[in-house]
Design an enzyme around this catalytic site. Structure first.
Site, PDB file in Angstrom:
ATOM      1  N   GLY A 241       0.803  -1.214   0.000  1.00 38.91           N
ATOM      2  CA  GLY A 241       0.000   0.000   0.000  1.00 38.91           C
ATOM      3  C   GLY A 241       0.834   1.262   0.000  1.00 38.91           C
ATOM      4  O   GLY A 241       0.614   2.165  -0.788  1.00 38.91           O
ATOM      5  N   ILE A 468      -0.830  -5.503   5.044  1.00 31.66           N
ATOM      6  CA  ILE A 468      -0.488  -5.032   3.701  1.00 31.66           C
ATOM      7  C   ILE A 468       0.870  -5.569   3.255  1.00 31.66           C
ATOM      8  O   ILE A 468       1.542  -4.975   2.410  1.00 31.66           O
ATOM      9  CB  ILE A 468      -0.528  -3.493   3.622  1.00 31.66           C
ATOM     10  CG1 ILE A 468       0.415  -2.861   4.648  1.00 31.66           C
ATOM     11  CG2 ILE A 468      -1.944  -2.985   3.814  1.00 31.66           C
ATOM     12  CD1 ILE A 468       0.493  -1.342   4.543  1.00 31.66           C
ATOM     13  N   LYS A 665       7.280   0.273  19.098  1.00 34.81           N
ATOM     14  CA  LYS A 665       7.106   1.413  18.198  1.00 34.81           C
ATOM     15  C   LYS A 665       6.995   0.871  16.769  1.00 34.81           C
ATOM     16  O   LYS A 665       7.389  -0.255  16.487  1.00 34.81           O
ATOM     17  CB  LYS A 665       8.301   2.364  18.295  1.00 34.81           C
ATOM     18  CG  LYS A 665       8.533   2.956  19.686  1.00 34.81           C
ATOM     19  CD  LYS A 665       9.760   3.850  19.714  1.00 34.81           C
ATOM     20  CE  LYS A 665       9.980   4.455  21.104  1.00 34.81           C
ATOM     21  NZ  LYS A 665      11.191   5.328  21.165  1.00 34.81           N
ATOM     22  N   GLU A 669       8.010   2.713   8.621  1.00 39.57           N
ATOM     23  CA  GLU A 669       8.319   3.938   7.885  1.00 39.57           C
ATOM     24  C   GLU A 669       9.647   4.588   8.264  1.00 39.57           C
ATOM     25  O   GLU A 669      10.245   5.310   7.464  1.00 39.57           O
ATOM     26  CB  GLU A 669       7.162   4.937   8.064  1.00 39.57           C
ATOM     27  CG  GLU A 669       5.905   4.429   7.381  1.00 39.57           C
ATOM     28  CD  GLU A 669       4.657   5.239   7.684  1.00 39.57           C
ATOM     29  OE1 GLU A 669       4.248   6.036   6.827  1.00 39.57           O
ATOM     30  OE2 GLU A 669       4.087   5.058   8.775  1.00 39.57           O
TER      31      GLU A 669
END
Length: 713
Positions: A241, A468, A665, A669
């Protein structure tokens, strides 16, 4: 039982629980659901960048073999209310806000016939006086329509100021005033956007390639005037995604409209060439950085000003100046965003929105400052590591950037580096190394989950999470197994459907923290329920539920972020201008790592994406036609395995008890946010030339080397 449960322990590299289903083809994606009588749709994009439809002639299209229907703005079902996202307002009016906007949808009995019918649709557009309307698609810092919005993406204030940044910069002994440019970038997941919709008996069922089924259900129900409990959206398997599937996209609305209109199941898989125009993109960003420092490297002023574009139908502002509010301490700071509305498709989320271009610019400027100071770039970052978050003053729940920098420097062999630019030559090649820091916020959203204990000793955990490709199923199974103290193979996970307990979408590296929190709580509740139960379990088992809405919505008194340090070594060919990355290394502080295998995969994948941003990926907005010219994988170049000969991702042990029950965490990204800057800084170290616009392709590198009088073979 606990003694045999070693594979489920959090942190171990458990294999993906759905791995066999994927490699054998048993895992079905959105376009692989084919109900009986299924029809196929193909959209028709507008051929102008700005204008008004004067006609959509479907005569020839309906004469094509197998044609069932052609939906247009003049015959399509009407929405009960306009959507909040104007890009979803498809086939509702006769204006064209940007090139690629869908103006018709052909439906036929086969994909080939649907494509042929779409090609036969005749669309006429005109502007004032039957001439195409003029369009404006060019971003410029001095654009007369630029303005400062109230908010940037994520709800961040667009403008923040502490002290007097301009005055402090003017009086600083050492100053860097520089600019950087990042071009438009595109989400190109392996699985293009696709949906299969079936409407029968007043119920709508949709299989969609998305990052969250809840928002898709809410949008479809609102647009089509259906109760939400009569809409089911399923996304059991999703092939990537990167933010492009983070909100509902036009394909799913069109598929649902066509299913209702035709009375047949309808499948719509978007052509890859359409994706840049209708599924969002990372907007181009123009950066100005002004860093003022004392002679010992202590920052006294940090300014980061960003100009970006948005569409005329949606305001989306890439929050690229926000990382400068987190990274380095200084008594004076200015961070601001300006946005220009243009006749372009609406920008949207792309992996680490804001942080990715923002950290590239900030970390490149920090490298320039290190050069101006004659200071080691690692030491400069360590010197300016703040005790509290600079913008808010809140203490960090944990911040181990310095440890990441030092451990990364040790592993990379940074102490052997000759700091002089263009000092290391191997024949026609110049070799250099660079470093950059990484950051990404720790985000969490309310979620619900249920856990059931069955009489046969197995457990079922249900949560409307979306995997994803990140390994969410596996990690959630590990969270459940750990909380239940049972082997991993005893746990079955059900995800990806609005029939399951409510959960947020997969985005912002928040999935595991959000879903895992609810799963952990549900399993704790089940353990307590089972402890009170006497006798054999009932045939239906025992079930416990959890909802973290109250806990997750509390505003924490801490600043919560992940951090990392990235290092790169590059080789620059002085004959061709080609840049090759020899090795990359990342060391991260991401809380408790729940699965070493999937975490490393995500971190490495993020670093590879950053490599693509630095060296190969870019898109060009054609000013004459108002269109992205790089719109498929033949022209938009993503890295291949051969581009990454040596890449490592490591993490430090970080015990942060202020996050969630797992202490985790996000890792999806942060791997991207510092990678491009590390590579760019390495190219500067190799060549002595500072490049200020990405990507660093040969056509950009070689002329700069020659004009700078750099060494040649």
């Amino acid at each position: 039982m606990a003694a045999t449960a070693t594979p489920h322990l959090l942190g171990t590299p458990a294999e993906r629980v759905e791995g066999r289903a994927k490699v054998t083809g048993a895992a079905r994606y959105a376009a692989e659901h084919t109900p009986p009588g299924c029809a196929y749709a193909w959209p028709v994009p507008a051929g102008v960048a700005c204008g008004r439809l004067t006609g959509v002639d479907i005569t020839d299209a309906m004469a094509q073999p197998g044609a069932i229907a052609v939906l247009t703005p003049f015959n399509a079902p009407r929405f009960t209310a306009p959507p909040d996202d104007a890009e979803l307002d498809v086939l509702q009016y006769d204006s064209v806000p940007h090139r690629g906007w869908y103006v018709a949808l052909a439906v036929a009995d086969t994909p080939e016939n649907a494509r042929a019918a779409a090609a036969a649709v005749r669309v006429t557009c005109a502007g004032h006086g039957d001439e195409p309307e003029p369009h404006d698609v060019v971003l410029a810092e001095d654009h007369p329509d630029a303005y400062t919005p109230e908010k940037a993406n994520g709800g961040h204030p667009a403008h923040r100021e502490r002290g007097d940044a301009a005055a402090a910069f003017a009086s600083a002994p050492v100053r860097v005033d520089t600019g950087y440019r990042v071009p438009p970038l595109h989400n190109h997941p392996m699985e293009p956007h696709a949906a299969t919709a079936h409407y029968a008996g007043g119920r709508l069922t949709v299989y969609d390639s998305c990052q969250g089924t809840g928002p898709v259900r809410a949008v479809l129900a609102a647009l089509l005037d259906l109760p939400e409990d009569r809409v089911t959206v399923v996304a059991e398997h999703v092939g990537g995604g990167f933010g492009g599937k983070g909100t509902p996209r036009p394909h799913v609305v069109l598929a649902a409209m066509a299913a209702i209109h035709t009375g047949r199941p309808v499948k719509l898989a978007l052509p890859r060439r359409h994706l840049p125009s209708v599924t969002g993109h990372r907007a181009p960003t123009l950066h100005r950085l002004r860093l003022g420092a004392e002679t010992d490297g202590t920052l006294v002023s940090v300014s980061h000003e960003v100009t970006t574009h948005t569409s005329r139908v949606n305001e989306f502002v890439e929050q690229a100046a926000v990382p400068a509010r987190v990274m380095y301490g200084s008594p004076h700071s200015l961070t601001t965003h300006r946005v220009v509305p243009l006749d372009v498709p609406s920008p949207s989320w792309m992996r680490a929105p804001g942080e990715t271009p923002g950290m590239y610019a900030l970390e490149s400027a920090m490298d320039e400052l290190a050069g101006a100071l004659g200071m080691d770039p690692v030491d400069l970052r360590v010197r300016n590591d703040p005790a509290t978050e600079p913008d808010s003053g809140r203490p960090f729940s944990s911040r181990h950037l310095v440890e990441c920098l030092r451990e990364g420097a040790r592993r990379f062999g940074w102490d052997r580096r000759d700091p002089r630019p263009a000092a290391h030559r191997e024949g026609p090649f110049l070799v250099g190394t660079g470093v950059a820091a990484s950051t990404y916020p720790v985000l969490v959203s309310p979620s619900a989950a249920s856990a059931t204990a069955h009489p046969d000793g197995t457990y079922t955990v249900r949560v409307n999470a979306t995997d994803i490709g990140t390994g969410a199923r596996t990690v959630l199974a590990q969270v459940a197994a750990a909380a239940l103290a049972v082997p991993l193979e005893a746990v079955r996970i059900e995800i990806g459907s609005t029939r399951l307990p409510r959960a947020p979408l997969a985005g912002g590296s928040s999935g595991t923290a959000s879903w895992g929190w609810a799963v952990h709580r549900a399993c704790e509740a089940l353990t307590r329920t089972a402890a009170r139960h006497t006798g054999p379990l009932p045939d239906g088992g025992l079930t416990a539920t959890a909802d973290t809405a109250d806990e997750a919505r509390r505003t924490p008194p801490y600043a919560r972020h992940a951090f990392g340090a990235q290092f790169a070594e590059v080789r620059v060919d002085t004959v061709t201008g080609e840049v090759r990355v020899r090795r990359m290394l990342g060391v991260f502080a991401v809380g408790r790592v729940l699965n070493a295998r999937t975490a490393r995969s995500q971190l490495v994948g993020g670093m590879v994406m950053g490599l693509g941003m630095a060296l190969t990926e870019h898109s060009t907005m054609d000013a004459a036609h108002g269109d992205f010219t790089e719109c498929d994988l033949a022209s938009y170049h993503v890295p291949a395995h051969a581009d990454v000969p040596d890449i490592e991702a490591h993490w430090i042990d970080e015990d942060d008890t202020l996050l969630n029950p797992m202490g985790s965490k996000g890792v999806g990204e942060i791997g991207t946010t510092g990678a491009a800057a590390a590579i760019g800084n390495a190219v500067h170290h190799a060549t002595g030339v500072r490049f200020r616009e990405l990507p660093l392709t040969p056509d950009r590198v070689l002329p700069a080397l020659l004009s700078a009088g750099g060494p040649t073979a």
